[in-house]
Design a protein around this motif. Sequence first.
Motif, PDB file in Angstrom:
ATOM      1  N   PRO A 194       0.455  10.216   3.316  1.00 35.32           N
ATOM      2  CA  PRO A 194       0.693  10.289   4.762  1.00 35.32           C
ATOM      3  C   PRO A 194       1.700  11.399   5.100  1.00 35.32           C
ATOM      4  O   PRO A 194       1.544  12.071   6.121  1.00 35.32           O
ATOM      5  CB  PRO A 194       1.262   8.910   5.122  1.00 35.32           C
ATOM      6  CG  PRO A 194       1.272   8.097   3.886  1.00 35.32           C
ATOM      7  CD  PRO A 194       0.680   8.871   2.770  1.00 35.32           C
ATOM      8  N   ASP A 195       2.674  11.606   4.240  1.00 33.54           N
ATOM      9  CA  ASP A 195       3.670  12.629   4.549  1.00 33.54           C
ATOM     10  C   ASP A 195       3.077  14.040   4.517  1.00 33.54           C
ATOM     11  O   ASP A 195       3.417  14.882   5.338  1.00 33.54           O
ATOM     12  CB  ASP A 195       4.863  12.509   3.591  1.00 33.54           C
ATOM     13  CG  ASP A 195       5.673  11.246   3.880  1.00 33.54           C
ATOM     14  OD1 ASP A 195       5.284  10.500   4.810  1.00 33.54           O
ATOM     15  OD2 ASP A 195       6.662  10.989   3.178  1.00 33.54           O
ATOM     16  N   ASP A 196       2.176  14.295   3.552  1.00 31.64           N
ATOM     17  CA  ASP A 196       1.483  15.594   3.516  1.00 31.64           C
ATOM     18  C   ASP A 196       0.767  15.849   4.843  1.00 31.64           C
ATOM     19  O   ASP A 196       0.855  16.929   5.428  1.00 31.64           O
ATOM     20  CB  ASP A 196       0.401  15.598   2.416  1.00 31.64           C
ATOM     21  CG  ASP A 196       1.012  15.731   1.032  1.00 31.64           C
ATOM     22  OD1 ASP A 196       2.237  15.958   0.935  1.00 31.64           O
ATOM     23  OD2 ASP A 196       0.257  15.580   0.045  1.00 31.64           O
ATOM     24  N   LEU A 197       0.046  14.816   5.286  1.00 30.59           N
ATOM     25  CA  LEU A 197      -0.720  14.988   6.522  1.00 30.59           C
ATOM     26  C   LEU A 197       0.205  15.143   7.723  1.00 30.59           C
ATOM     27  O   LEU A 197      -0.028  15.987   8.594  1.00 30.59           O
ATOM     28  CB  LEU A 197      -1.667  13.793   6.729  1.00 30.59           C
ATOM     29  CG  LEU A 197      -2.542  13.879   7.983  1.00 30.59           C
ATOM     30  CD1 LEU A 197      -3.473  15.087   7.927  1.00 30.59           C
ATOM     31  CD2 LEU A 197      -3.363  12.601   8.168  1.00 30.59           C
ATOM     32  N   PRO A 235      -7.161   8.078   3.000  1.00 32.28           N
ATOM     33  CA  PRO A 235      -6.915   6.635   2.938  1.00 32.28           C
ATOM     34  C   PRO A 235      -8.177   5.792   3.081  1.00 32.28           C
ATOM     35  O   PRO A 235      -8.300   4.744   2.455  1.00 32.28           O
ATOM     36  CB  PRO A 235      -5.954   6.372   4.102  1.00 32.28           C
ATOM     37  CG  PRO A 235      -6.109   7.528   5.007  1.00 32.28           C
ATOM     38  CD  PRO A 235      -6.443   8.692   4.130  1.00 32.28           C
ATOM     39  N   PHE A 236      -9.119   6.257   3.899  1.00 34.67           N
ATOM     40  CA  PHE A 236     -10.329   5.457   4.090  1.00 34.67           C
ATOM     41  C   PHE A 236     -11.181   5.477   2.823  1.00 34.67           C
ATOM     42  O   PHE A 236     -11.698   4.441   2.398  1.00 34.67           O
ATOM     43  CB  PHE A 236     -11.129   5.970   5.295  1.00 34.67           C
ATOM     44  CG  PHE A 236     -12.134   4.975   5.818  1.00 34.67           C
ATOM     45  CD1 PHE A 236     -11.728   3.852   6.514  1.00 34.67           C
ATOM     46  CD2 PHE A 236     -13.496   5.148   5.597  1.00 34.67           C
ATOM     47  CE1 PHE A 236     -12.659   2.919   6.981  1.00 34.67           C
ATOM     48  CE2 PHE A 236     -14.423   4.223   6.055  1.00 34.67           C
ATOM     49  CZ  PHE A 236     -14.000   3.105   6.746  1.00 34.67           C
ATOM     50  N   PHE A 237     -11.279   6.649   2.197  1.00 38.16           N
ATOM     51  CA  PHE A 237     -12.060   6.710   0.965  1.00 38.16           C
ATOM     52  C   PHE A 237     -11.364   5.955  -0.162  1.00 38.16           C
ATOM     53  O   PHE A 237     -12.004   5.276  -0.968  1.00 38.16           O
ATOM     54  CB  PHE A 237     -12.325   8.161   0.545  1.00 38.16           C
ATOM     55  CG  PHE A 237     -13.249   8.223  -0.631  1.00 38.16           C
ATOM     56  CD1 PHE A 237     -14.574   7.839  -0.511  1.00 38.16           C
ATOM     57  CD2 PHE A 237     -12.782   8.598  -1.893  1.00 38.16           C
ATOM     58  CE1 PHE A 237     -15.433   7.841  -1.598  1.00 38.16           C
ATOM     59  CE2 PHE A 237     -13.643   8.596  -2.993  1.00 38.16           C
ATOM     60  CZ  PHE A 237     -14.967   8.225  -2.839  1.00 38.16           C
ATOM     61  N   GLN A 238     -10.030   6.066  -0.186  1.00 34.24           N
ATOM     62  CA  GLN A 238      -9.225   5.363  -1.176  1.00 34.24           C
ATOM     63  C   GLN A 238      -9.388   3.835  -1.001  1.00 34.24           C
ATOM     64  O   GLN A 238      -9.553   3.101  -1.970  1.00 34.24           O
ATOM     65  CB  GLN A 238      -7.770   5.758  -0.929  1.00 34.24           C
ATOM     66  CG  GLN A 238      -6.859   5.705  -2.111  1.00 34.24           C
ATOM     67  CD  GLN A 238      -5.405   5.968  -1.662  1.00 34.24           C
ATOM     68  OE1 GLN A 238      -5.103   6.046  -0.452  1.00 34.24           O
ATOM     69  NE2 GLN A 238      -4.518   6.104  -2.628  1.00 34.24           N
ATOM     70  N   GLY A 239      -9.373   3.390   0.263  1.00 30.39           N
ATOM     71  CA  GLY A 239      -9.546   1.965   0.558  1.00 30.39           C
ATOM     72  C   GLY A 239     -10.921   1.480   0.128  1.00 30.39           C
ATOM     73  O   GLY A 239     -11.080   0.404  -0.460  1.00 30.39           O
ATOM     74  N   PHE A 240     -11.941   2.301   0.399  1.00 36.17           N
ATOM     75  CA  PHE A 240     -13.323   1.995   0.005  1.00 36.17           C
ATOM     76  C   PHE A 240     -13.393   1.878  -1.529  1.00 36.17           C
ATOM     77  O   PHE A 240     -13.942   0.911  -2.071  1.00 36.17           O
ATOM     78  CB  PHE A 240     -14.222   3.112   0.528  1.00 36.17           C
ATOM     79  CG  PHE A 240     -15.699   2.956   0.268  1.00 36.17           C
ATOM     80  CD1 PHE A 240     -16.293   1.709   0.093  1.00 36.17           C
ATOM     81  CD2 PHE A 240     -16.523   4.079   0.213  1.00 36.17           C
ATOM     82  CE1 PHE A 240     -17.667   1.586  -0.135  1.00 36.17           C
ATOM     83  CE2 PHE A 240     -17.886   3.963  -0.008  1.00 36.17           C
ATOM     84  CZ  PHE A 240     -18.455   2.722  -0.196  1.00 36.17           C
TER      85      PHE A 240
END
Lengths: 227, 227
Positions: A51-54, A114-119
């Motif tokens: 999140p910090d990178d983004l 995050p969405f792909f990571q969550g998936f």
Amino acid sequence: MKEVIFFDIGHTLVTGAEASPRRLIGAALDLKERDIKRIGKLIMTENAETPDDLACLLSQELPHISPGKIFEAVRTVWEEQYTCVELLPGADKVIVRLLQMGYTLGIISNIWHPFFQGFSAKYPDIVSLFEYKVLSYRAGVKKPSPDIFLKAVKEANIDPSDCWMVGDTYELDIAPARTSGFRTVWYVIRPDRERDAIAGILRGELPGPDYAISDLMELVPFFENRL
Amino acid sequence: MKEVIFFDIGHTLVTGAEASPRRLIGAALDLKERDIKRIGKLIMTENAETPDDLACLLSQELPHISPGKIFEAVRTVWEEQYTCVELLPGADKVIVRLLQMGYTLGIISNIWHPFFQGFSAKYPDIVSLFEYKVLSYRAGVKKPSPDIFLKAVKEANIDPSDCWMVGDTYELDIAPARTSGFRTVWYVIRPDRERDAIAGILRGELPGPDYAISDLMELVPFFENRL
């Protein structure tokens, strides 16, 4: 003959947050429509794995907003998106059946980390069944650009005419896949967002998909009959 | 050459209650699905011009429910339906423009008395522009029966091929009008309810409409270009 079936992720295989990250971050920061669009492209095409990178990248794009607020908004939405992924009913069955038939499977998705990571965290056994994963935030380009479809073709080392794209959005999935030479299956799951495209196709002004389904399970007999 | 354009009313020209009368009365009386279907046919095809007339008919169909409860439920829903009619944006303009082009206009609608009465009371100038009004509760038959389309053809004394049907429902408007020899325009306004029909047409398994619109105003250039 090898054929690859590429799937869109959001609203084709899984559901999740009630809005896209650009909308959620935009709402948290009270952004104008123009800024929302701009950060949307950035969120989906920059390879930000924290999140910090983004938040750093967004801070450069939004100099009028305090970095602290941006960091907080990104972290909140990031966390939500990691946890909200839900497989659509039947998606796992369909995937397994297509593999059993001998098809190779892939993904072409406008997605962020995050969405792909969550998936991947929630459904590791499903995600591992996709041999090719062409993700916008890693590819640096998003649908409807033909470049992302070209990347998929290159990665699979296959002719576009042996590729299928299965997706729910005419503008992002069906139209650009078609012009890239793929064959297409339109999953008509959220037609309220597709009214103009539906009317345009029925009028003969827009080219239709090669096939259409209103339930993901309908892919099974369709691809079975092609063997 | 005379051509008649018939319109559906609900969700094509007007919106109103969030559910059909059979659903609303069914909910008020806690009816089972089978009973809801049965009273739905009765509500739409019996010429009941007062709530008490209708309640009497329903009482005969639902002997296990106290007449008092039935009377109360019918009166409540009747009153709501009379007051809830709202013209869809642009509907008045489209109607006037089609008349100016020389088309004759009509209505073919599954409707009961209070909703049509509410429509007529709130928009008398619009309703008066329709030369033919084929209403299920007066005709004694409802769509998708071909009989209601046949009645419209007889009343207008015209060949079916000179009739158009404009409606939002594939099953009730487009399919039966087409088999009755009408030409059809599908107004794709609530496609979430039409997913199977859309997919079926895109697959080539169901016949499509002659034309499709996602905005009622698109009727104007379409019918203009045909002159």
